[in-house]
Enzyme design. Structure first.
Site, PDB file in Angstrom:
ATOM      1  CB  CYS A 249      50.074 -90.882  46.636  1.00 15.82           C
ATOM      2  SG  CYS A 249      49.728 -89.987  45.032  1.00 15.82           S
TER       3      CYS A 249
ATOM      4  CB  CYS B  66      50.175 -96.754  57.002  1.00 13.34           C
ATOM      5  SG  CYS B  66      48.964 -97.657  55.662  1.00 13.34           S
TER       6      CYS B  66
ATOM      7  CB  CYS C 127      47.959-101.574  51.868  1.00  9.27           C
ATOM      8  SG  CYS C 127      47.826-100.143  52.823  1.00  9.27           S
TER       9      CYS C 127
END
Lengths: 282, 399
Positions: free
Chosen positions: A35, A63, A107
């Site tokens: 993912c 990220c 996130c």
């Protein structure tokens, strides 16, 4: 390029509490490499001191904002009791970092989920998100319960927001109607959120006119004009919208029926369900 | 300002100083409209045609076959829409799964609006299977639109063969050559490609200018309607300074073409080989030989691309990534997915694209700093054990 806050950059470039705790009392693991991001959170809990978290470490694949969110989370929980940190929301994590770009809110959600998983792990109540509820988004394995939760907690009203917060709907998009149903269900049960989409039940005639015109300009005309056609709003009486086709649309008898229903569907989608479209020749 | 090492030349390029210099008078003094009846404006028409000759020359075309556009995206749109408009009775289009969005999204839009689109697949090295193309062709196929070279991997397609297949069947073949022009030799007099898109800012001219080559005799209807510019094939007052710049850039591209095959390729190979040899979790995306000389696309397994880019950015190194996070689309690059790159690697891809302005010292700097960047992210990654396993395997192989 993402517009990351200085704090996000700082927590990404100089992440605090990276690593593992060998004798951790709780481990929370969420996400998967498939993912695009994954997080493993380790907690050291002092059971004699009201279950206070004395140390927290993390490992993240992801990220810049995923790393920053995980690192921020560890700083937020150290020194607090499990009961205290249980109340931390994904918005708290985003706020701690001075905000996240909308597309990166997932996130912060991943951070909150890892914390929950760790707490459940500590208490021996295993959290298996995929077993709770049914999978809605197959691309990212997101359940209806998770979607419902991010919608409620963050007062989300659009599919795009849902995708930003939990990735659901960000792949093949085939689950978009199901996500819309969940959003509708959530806000039907409760009072409509403040930032509700522009579809109020009762609206003034002026507002209705305005919305109809706006929808025709934005959603309908560009599509028709692509094929050399056009449509003009003639009048609105109550819930009946009178339109007139122009250009190639006006000459094409066969497609008029389809066009009328397309226009009607768009207007019902963006203005109100009650609308009916009538064609007039001018 | 910190030092910038620009190795993202497939995204855009530095405008050549010669190009800037050639353009300047057309802002300050020669600002007329080429369509005007006075000499002040009208004289520019000749200058534009001079640029047209320069553009035609770099691809072996004749000047009448070149129309100037606002860039690669417009050229692609115009080629596709212009072909369909000129052949209204046919409804089938063939393209590939790895096209640039300027082609792919147009095709996907058309697929929702009355056309049928076949997207050809690629293999794990990013190569097309020509038999699949042959089988996809139907009686009502009107257009084949396939790129010359892929922007992400640099993989070059057999466009001359595709051109021949298309010609035999009477199908128009449009080729997005935005990444190829200036990097590899093109000669339209020796192939049967019907249309070529090219873009100024990919070959050291400015953004906002490009060209569309349309072979003489190919059916085409203008995409942008208005005045009689570009011989009635593209309306809109000419972007004179940029067109002049594009002409000069094409002339330079021709001059430096041998350098692309030698010096640029040598630097690319050095960078690529050093990384692949020393980093156990690095793997090449795309065919090693059938490739542009300036591009390398490398995946670092178990680390994420955006994070790599951000750390490179701190070092002043400008590259790009096919990771999901950089696009905001949540899924990694459609090119890498089409190639079936495993998900452990798809999220960690980095593209370096070199130009003639890069120096050996810059390449050495990148080679020196990449391992530190990857190590830092490996230490953060929950998959550090998997990376260590790769490292062990590599050292066992080497010993």
């Amino acid at each position: 390029m993402w517009d990351y806050s200085d704090k996000v950059k700082d927590y990404f470039l100089h992440p605090r509490n990276v690593g593992e705790i060998k004798d951790a009392d709780a481990i929370g693991e969420v996400g998967a490499i498939a993912c695009g991001d994954a997080l493993r959170l380790y907690l050291k809990v002092d059971k004699k001191n009201g279950n206070r978290i004395v140390d927290a470490k993390f490992k993240t694949f992801g990220c810049g904002s995923a790393i920053a969110s995980a690192s921020a989370l560890t700083e937020m929980v150290i020194g607090k009791t499990l009961d205290e940190v249980e109340k931390i929301t994904n918005q708290d994590i985003a706020d701690f970092l001075g905000g996240l770009p909308p597309e990166k809110m997932h996130c912060s959600v991943m951070g909150r989920e890892a914390l929950e998983a760790a707490i459940a792990n500590f208490r021996g109540t295993k959290v298996e998100p995929t077993e709770e509820g049914a999978i809605v988004c197959r691309c990212f394995g997101v359940t209806d319960q998770k979607i419902e939760r991010v919608v409620k907690e963050n007062r989300l009203t659009t599919i795009e927001q849902v995708t930003n917060y939990c990735k659901a709907g960000g792949g093949c998009k085939s689950c978009h109607p199901d996500i819309q149903k969940i959003i509708d269900k959530v806000w039907e049960k409760e009072a409509k959120p403040v930032a509700a989409p522009a579809k109020p039940k009762k609206m003034s005639n002026l507002r209705k006119m305005h919305l109809i015109q706006e929808t025709i300009e934005r959603e309908i005309r560009p599509v028709l004009m692509m094929d050399g056609g056009d449509v003009e709003l003639v009048d609105v009486e109550g819930d009946t919208v009178y339109i007139s086709f122009r250009g190639s649309c006006a000459e094409c008898v066969g497609s008029k029926v389809t066009l009328k229903s397309t226009v009607e569907a768009k207007l019902r989608e963006f203005v109100t369900e009650e609308l009916a479209v009538e064609e007039v020749n001018q | 300002m910190k030092r910038i090492l620009y190795v993202d030349n497939n995204a855009t390029t530095r405008v050549a100083p010669e190009v800037v210099e050639a353009m300047l008078p057309y802002f300050t003094e020669l600002y007329g409209n080429p369509s005007s009846m006075h000499t002040f404006g009208g004289q520019l028409y000749k200058k534009i045609n001079q640029a047209r000759e320069q553009v035609a020359d770099v691809i072996g075309a004749s000047p009448q076959e070149i129309i100037f556009t606002s860039g690669g995206t417009e050229s692609d749109n115009a080629a596709i829409r212009g072909t369909l408009e000129a052949n209204p009775d046919k409804r089938h289009i063939i393209t590939s799964r790895v096209e640039h969005p300027a082609v792919l999204n147009v095709c996907q839009y058309l697929a929702k609006n009355g056309y049928e689109v076949t997207e050809l697949s690629v293999d794990s090295q990013g190569l097309l299977e020509l038999d699949e193309l042959r089988e996809a062709i139907r009686d009502d196929t009107v257009l084949i639109t396939i790129m010359y070279a892929n922007n992400e991997t640099g993989v070059i397609f057999p466009v001359e063969e595709i051109g021949q297949i298309a010609k035999d069947k009477g199908i128009t073949f449009h080729c997005d050559a935005v990444q190829a022009v200036g990097k590899i030799p093109l000669d339209m007099s020796k192939n049967t490609i019907d249309m070529i898109s090219l873009s100024g800012h990919k070959l050291h001219a400015t953004k906002g200018v490009g060209a569309l080559y349309i072979r003489k005799g190919v059916r085409f209807k203008p995409f942008i309607l208005g005045g009689h510019h570009e011989n009635n094939r593209r309306a809109g007052t000419e972007n004179v300074p940029s067109i002049i710049g594009l002409g000069v850039a094409c002339e330079l591209a021709k001059k430096y073409l041998p350098e692309e095959q030698t010096e640029v390729r040598r630097l690319r190979d050095k960078l690529e080989n050093q990384i692949l040899d020393t980093m156990p979790n690095a793997r090449l995306n795309g065919h090693k030989i059938l490739r542009l000389p300036n591009t390398t696309n490398i995946s670092f397994e178990y680390v994420e691309g955006e994070a790599i880019l951000l750390l490179l950015n701190e070092l002043g190194i400008c590259a790009s990534s096919g990771s999901a996070c950089t696009s905001g689309s949540l899924e990694p690059s459609h090119v890498l997915r089409a190639m079936g790159v495993p998900f452990t690697a798809a999220h960690g891809s980095i593209r370096f694209s070199i130009s003639r302005y890069n120096t050996e010292e810059e390449i050495d700097y990148i080679i020196e700093h990449i391992p530190g960047v990857i190590r830092k992210l490996k230490d953060i990654s929950p998959y550090s054990a998997e990376i260590e396993e790769l490292e062990l395997k590599a050292s066992a192989r080497n010993s």
